[in-house]
Design a protein around this motif. Structure first.
Motif, PDB file in Angstrom:
ATOM      1  N   PRO A 294      -4.639  -0.062  -2.040  1.00 12.34           N
ATOM      2  CA  PRO A 294      -4.330  -0.747  -0.784  1.00 12.34           C
ATOM      3  C   PRO A 294      -4.090  -2.242  -0.988  1.00 12.34           C
ATOM      4  N   LYS A 295      -4.792  -2.853  -1.951  1.00 14.05           N
ATOM      5  CA  LYS A 295      -4.592  -4.277  -2.234  1.00 14.05           C
ATOM      6  C   LYS A 295      -3.150  -4.544  -2.664  1.00 14.05           C
ATOM      7  N   THR A 296      -2.585  -3.657  -3.483  1.00 11.56           N
ATOM      8  CA  THR A 296      -1.200  -3.815  -3.919  1.00 11.56           C
ATOM      9  C   THR A 296      -0.250  -3.732  -2.733  1.00 11.56           C
ATOM     10  N   ILE A 297      -0.487  -2.782  -1.830  1.00 10.62           N
ATOM     11  CA  ILE A 297       0.371  -2.640  -0.648  1.00 10.62           C
ATOM     12  C   ILE A 297       0.256  -3.867   0.248  1.00 10.62           C
ATOM     13  N   ARG A 298      -0.973  -4.378   0.423  1.00  7.65           N
ATOM     14  CA  ARG A 298      -1.124  -5.577   1.256  1.00  7.65           C
ATOM     15  C   ARG A 298      -0.372  -6.759   0.644  1.00  7.65           C
ATOM     16  N   GLU A 299      -0.365  -6.864  -0.689  1.00 11.11           N
ATOM     17  CA  GLU A 299       0.403  -7.919  -1.355  1.00 11.11           C
ATOM     18  C   GLU A 299       1.896  -7.718  -1.148  1.00 11.11           C
ATOM     19  N   ASP A 300       2.356  -6.457  -1.195  1.00  9.26           N
ATOM     20  CA  ASP A 300       3.760  -6.166  -0.911  1.00  9.26           C
ATOM     21  C   ASP A 300       4.132  -6.631   0.489  1.00  9.26           C
ATOM     22  N   LEU A 301       3.297  -6.285   1.459  1.00  6.92           N
ATOM     23  CA  LEU A 301       3.588  -6.639   2.850  1.00  6.92           C
ATOM     24  C   LEU A 301       3.548  -8.153   3.051  1.00  6.92           C
ATOM     25  N   GLU A 302       2.658  -8.824   2.337  1.00  8.72           N
ATOM     26  CA  GLU A 302       2.583 -10.279   2.432  1.00  8.72           C
ATOM     27  C   GLU A 302       3.868 -10.928   1.924  1.00  8.72           C
ATOM     28  N   LYS A 303       4.379 -10.431   0.802  1.00  8.18           N
ATOM     29  CA  LYS A 303       5.619 -10.974   0.248  1.00  8.18           C
ATOM     30  C   LYS A 303       6.798 -10.724   1.178  1.00  8.18           C
ATOM     31  N   LEU A 304       6.862  -9.551   1.773  1.00  9.32           N
ATOM     32  CA  LEU A 304       7.962  -9.222   2.682  1.00  9.32           C
ATOM     33  C   LEU A 304       7.864 -10.034   3.968  1.00  9.32           C
ATOM     34  N   GLU A 305       6.644 -10.301   4.428  1.00  9.09           N
ATOM     35  CA  GLU A 305       6.480 -11.131   5.621  1.00  9.09           C
ATOM     36  C   GLU A 305       6.907 -12.565   5.337  1.00  9.09           C
ATOM     37  N   GLU A 306       6.598 -13.055   4.140  1.00  7.35           N
ATOM     38  CA  GLU A 306       6.997 -14.410   3.768  1.00  7.35           C
ATOM     39  C   GLU A 306       8.508 -14.569   3.801  1.00  7.35           C
ATOM     40  N   LYS A 307       9.208 -13.478   3.519  1.00  7.65           N
ATOM     41  CA  LYS A 307      10.669 -13.504   3.546  1.00  7.65           C
ATOM     42  C   LYS A 307      11.234 -13.230   4.942  1.00  7.65           C
ATOM     43  N   GLY A 308      10.374 -13.039   5.918  1.00  5.25           N
ATOM     44  CA  GLY A 308      10.832 -12.816   7.278  1.00  5.25           C
ATOM     45  C   GLY A 308      11.321 -11.410   7.553  1.00  5.25           C
ATOM     46  N   LEU A 309      10.914 -10.442   6.720  1.00  2.85           N
ATOM     47  CA  LEU A 309      11.441  -9.088   6.835  1.00  2.85           C
ATOM     48  C   LEU A 309      10.549  -8.175   7.668  1.00  2.85           C
ATOM     49  N   LEU A 310       9.315  -8.593   7.932  1.00  2.00           N
ATOM     50  CA  LEU A 310       8.406  -7.783   8.740  1.00  2.00           C
ATOM     51  C   LEU A 310       7.304  -8.684   9.268  1.00  2.00           C
ATOM     52  N   ARG A 311       6.430  -8.095  10.111  1.00  2.00           N
ATOM     53  CA  ARG A 311       5.261  -8.829  10.613  1.00  2.00           C
ATOM     54  C   ARG A 311       4.030  -7.976  10.356  1.00  2.00           C
TER      55      ARG A 311
END
Length: 252
Positions: free
Chosen positions: A33-50
């Motif tokens: 789950p930590k890896t997925i949370r890091e994925d989501l953090e990177k995608l949010e930084e790029k403005g691709l999700l919230r």
């Protein structure tokens, strides 16, 4: 599975379902789950999700999606038309120009007058638009078709032999940190070849592309001469993006 592949699948799931859960993605990819949370953090930084508690949701509905639902993409059409009209002021008779594949460059093609001009493009929709304008010399590469674009080594070899005066370049996202970005890696070599052989580079992108980054960077903002966008770009964004090498212009 590489992070880039996970990111693409996550965005595809968001596009289809509107939301994803960390637990579900962790099980699907076989990672923590930590890896997925890091994925989501990177995608949010790029403005691709919230990000939300336990997962993420798609970005605001008014933003243009990173994965176009149709070709050509008709979202924000009036803004793209304004950008195209503005871009025409840089095109003179007998110019040799390149039109990168994209919905805004397609609008430029629609407005090109039938006069002596050489146009290079790998976009099948732009070719279709220009083929009826008999005074325009249309130059196209080899390669194979992917969606509406011709790609492959033949296209790269073709581009590297040509001298382009003015390139009208498209991008999926424009970001202060990540520069000019696209979603699919197959387009990167083509875009770089266009840029290497162009004397002047104009990036045409509507305001929804700014402060967003797709998965892959193909150029920095400093590699562009002019950024042409529409009047919808906020004054704050204008101040942040006009401080670099590229001139920022808003079409009215």
């Amino acid at each position: 599975m590489l992070a880039a592949a996970r990111h693409q699948i996550i965005l595809e799931r968001l596009l289809a379902e509107g939301a994803v859960q960390v637990s579900e993605l962790s099980e699907r990819f076989g990672v923590t789950p930590k890896t997925i949370r890091e994925d989501l953090e990177k995608l949010e930084e790029k403005g691709l999700l919230r990000r939300t508690h336990g997962g993420a949701v798609a970005s605001a509905e008014e933003a243009e999606p990173m994965l176009p639902l149709q070709i050509p993409n008709t979202k924000h059409l009036s803004e793209k038309e304004a950008i195209a009209r503005h871009a025409l002021r840089y095109i003179q008779p007998n110019d040799v120009i390149a039109l990168d594949a994209g919905s805004t460059t397609l609008e430029i093609a629609k407005r090109l007058p039938n006069e002596p001009l050489t146009v290079l493009t790998n976009d099948l929709l732009i070719m279709q638009e220009l083929i009826g304008k008999d005074r325009i010399r249309l130059v196209v590469p080899g390669g194979y078709r992917q969606r509406n674009v011709l790609i492959g080594n033949e296209a790269l070899d073709w581009l590297n032999r040509l001298n382009v005066q003015k390139l009208f370049l498209s991008a999926t996202g424009i970001h202060e940190k990540y520069g000019l970005t696209v979603f699919t890696g197959e387009l990167i070599d083509l875009k770089k070849a266009y840029m290497t052989n162009a004397r002047e580079i104009y990036c045409v992108a509507d305001h929804t592309k700014f402060d967003r980054a797709a998965l892959l960077t193909f150029a920095s903002l400093d590699e562009v001469d002019v950024l042409i966008t529409d009047a919808g770009l906020t004054d704050d964004a204008v101040r942040r993006y006009e401080g670099g090498r590229a001139t920022l212009e808003r079409a009215l």
